[in-house]
Design a protein around this motif. Structure first.
Motif, PDB file in Angstrom:
ATOM      1  N   ARG A 102      -0.383  10.271   0.172  1.00 43.85           N
ATOM      2  CA  ARG A 102      -1.257  11.302   1.764  1.00 43.85           C
ATOM      3  C   ARG A 102      -0.613  12.165   1.670  1.00 43.85           C
ATOM      4  NH1 ARG A 102      -3.083   8.002   6.100  1.00 43.85           N
ATOM      5  NH2 ARG A 102      -0.502   8.875   7.739  1.00 43.85           N
TER       6      ARG A 102
ATOM      7  N   ASP B 111      -4.567   8.018  11.068  1.00 37.44           N
ATOM      8  CA  ASP B 111      -4.814   8.378   9.403  1.00 37.44           C
ATOM      9  C   ASP B 111      -4.794   7.104   8.834  1.00 37.44           C
ATOM     10  OD1 ASP B 111      -4.766  11.503  10.348  1.00 37.44           O
ATOM     11  OD2 ASP B 111      -2.634  11.551   9.910  1.00 37.44           O
ATOM     12  N   THR B 112      -3.599   6.460   8.623  1.00 35.36           N
ATOM     13  CA  THR B 112      -4.060   5.117   7.643  1.00 35.36           C
ATOM     14  C   THR B 112      -5.321   4.763   8.300  1.00 35.36           C
ATOM     15  OG1 THR B 112      -1.265   4.923   8.314  1.00 35.36           O
ATOM     16  CG2 THR B 112      -2.170   3.147   7.130  1.00 35.36           C
TER      17      THR B 112
ATOM     18  N   THR C  10      -7.750   5.364   9.496  1.00 37.20           N
ATOM     19  CA  THR C  10      -9.241   5.873   9.114  1.00 37.20           C
ATOM     20  C   THR C  10      -9.877   5.721   7.323  1.00 37.20           C
ATOM     21  OG1 THR C  10      -9.259   7.846  11.269  1.00 37.20           O
ATOM     22  CG2 THR C  10     -10.476   7.889   9.478  1.00 37.20           C
ATOM     23  N   THR C  11      -8.698   6.110   7.010  1.00 40.43           N
ATOM     24  CA  THR C  11      -8.148   5.899   5.183  1.00 40.43           C
ATOM     25  C   THR C  11      -9.081   4.679   5.566  1.00 40.43           C
ATOM     26  OG1 THR C  11      -6.979   7.303   4.817  1.00 40.43           O
ATOM     27  CG2 THR C  11      -6.885   6.273   3.068  1.00 40.43           C
ATOM     28  N   LEU C  12      -8.491   3.204   5.772  1.00 45.46           N
ATOM     29  CA  LEU C  12      -8.706   2.112   5.263  1.00 45.46           C
ATOM     30  C   LEU C  12     -10.150   1.534   6.499  1.00 45.46           C
ATOM     31  CD1 LEU C  12      -5.588   0.685   5.978  1.00 45.46           C
ATOM     32  CD2 LEU C  12      -6.508   0.746   4.188  1.00 45.46           C
TER      33      LEU C  12
ATOM     34  N   SER D 177       3.487   9.760   8.630  1.00 47.37           N
ATOM     35  CA  SER D 177       2.988   8.916   8.849  1.00 47.37           C
ATOM     36  C   SER D 177       2.673   8.923  10.133  1.00 47.37           C
ATOM     37  CB  SER D 177       3.644   7.636   7.888  1.00 47.37           C
ATOM     38  OG  SER D 177       4.148   7.932   6.849  1.00 47.37           O
TER      39      SER D 177
ATOM     40  N   LEU E  56      -0.456   4.030   0.907  1.00 43.68           N
ATOM     41  CA  LEU E  56      -1.568   4.774   1.117  1.00 43.68           C
ATOM     42  C   LEU E  56      -1.132   6.391   1.737  1.00 43.68           C
ATOM     43  CD1 LEU E  56      -3.048   5.507   3.868  1.00 43.68           C
ATOM     44  CD2 LEU E  56      -4.377   3.481   2.895  1.00 43.68           C
ATOM     45  N   GLU E  57       0.071   5.743   2.262  1.00 35.52           N
ATOM     46  CA  GLU E  57       0.540   7.089   3.454  1.00 35.52           C
ATOM     47  C   GLU E  57       1.703   7.819   2.824  1.00 35.52           C
ATOM     48  OE1 GLU E  57       2.559   5.215   6.328  1.00 35.52           O
ATOM     49  OE2 GLU E  57       0.850   4.426   7.793  1.00 35.52           O
TER      50      GLU E  57
ATOM     51  N   SER F 201       0.803  -1.518   0.437  1.00 36.77           N
ATOM     52  CA  SER F 201      -0.288   0.231  -0.215  1.00 36.77           C
ATOM     53  C   SER F 201       0.742   1.165  -0.033  1.00 36.77           C
ATOM     54  CB  SER F 201      -0.400   0.084   0.908  1.00 36.77           C
ATOM     55  OG  SER F 201      -1.759   1.140   1.290  1.00 36.77           O
TER      56      SER F 201
END
Ligand code: ATP
Length: 198
Positions: free
Chosen positions: A85, A93-94, A96-98, A89, A81-82, A79
């Motif tokens: 973003r 947040d991670t 919450t996104t997932l 990191s 995603l961080e 992934s």
């Protein structure tokens, strides 16, 4: 228990500088033990606890190494995603996104980090969004989360492999074979990372 409706997803964050067979062994053991559908190998953009004290290879390079290491392993998914973003990191947040109604999240943490979970940024969110999975090594019981954290424990084989030792090995031209995937070794050398010889 697997209710068959929600996907069970492991979240394994790391710097992966470089990724190695210890990371793969942990992810596979957790996936097997907890009957997870997939384990997301989340490459940290700015691992602020590490960058405060030392330099870290650029995120895009660590992402490329992680694809080489993990893409061919069944059930592991890299992934970014961080990295997308940007910035520091934070696990809150991670997660919450997932998070979503279709999946149940399992956050993988080393037993060395478990006792300090209350000190993580927005720890209440971390605690509520995922079941914590604490990793013990080689049958040795390590730290445990503070009271109030729902957690599982998975024991993984003790593999004395670390990214810092690998960086030192590349830099001093000592053997790395068997410690990390062949493709990662070739990529590290091709890019001249960690002071390795091309
Ligand atoms: P470094 O040596 O640079 O600190 P690392 O491999 O320990 O690197 P990360 O890439 O951030 O660090 O690893 C992600 C997670 O994997 C961390 O929680 C770390 O504790 C765990 N880990 C790394 N290597 C092993 C291993 N051989 N056995 C069990 N856990 C490991």
């Amino acid at each position: 228990m697997h209710d068959g409706l929600r996907r069970r997803i492991g979240v394994f964050g790391g710097t992966f500088d470089p990724p190695h067979h210890g990371h793969i062994a942990i992810a596979q053991e957790v996936r097997h033990s907890l009957n997870l559908d997939d384990v997301l190998m989340v490459v940290a953009n700015d691992p602020w606890q590490k960058t405060a004290v030392s330099s870290v290879t650029p995120a895009d390079t660590r992402l490329a190494l992680s694809h080489t290491a993990f893409d061919s392993v069944d059930g592991l998914e890299v992934s970014d995603l961080e990295i997308r973003r940007g910035g520091a990191s934070y696990t809150a947040d991670t997660l919450t996104t997932l998070s979503g109604p279709d999946c149940e999240l399992f956050l993988v943490v080393g037993s060395d980090a478990a006792a300090g979970l209350d000190t993580w940024k927005r720890s209440a969110e971390v605690r509520s969004l995922a079941t914590t999975v604490v990793i013990d090594r080689g049958g040795r019981q390590g730290g445990r989360p503070p009271a109030g954290w729902t957690h599982d424990v998975v024991d993984v084989p003790a593999l004395e492999i670390s990214s810092s030792d690998l960086r030192a090995r590349f830099g001093s031209d000592r053997p790395v074979d068997g410690l990390l995937p062949r493709g990662v070794i070739d990529q590290v050398r091709a890019l001249g990372l960690y002071g390795s010889c091309r």
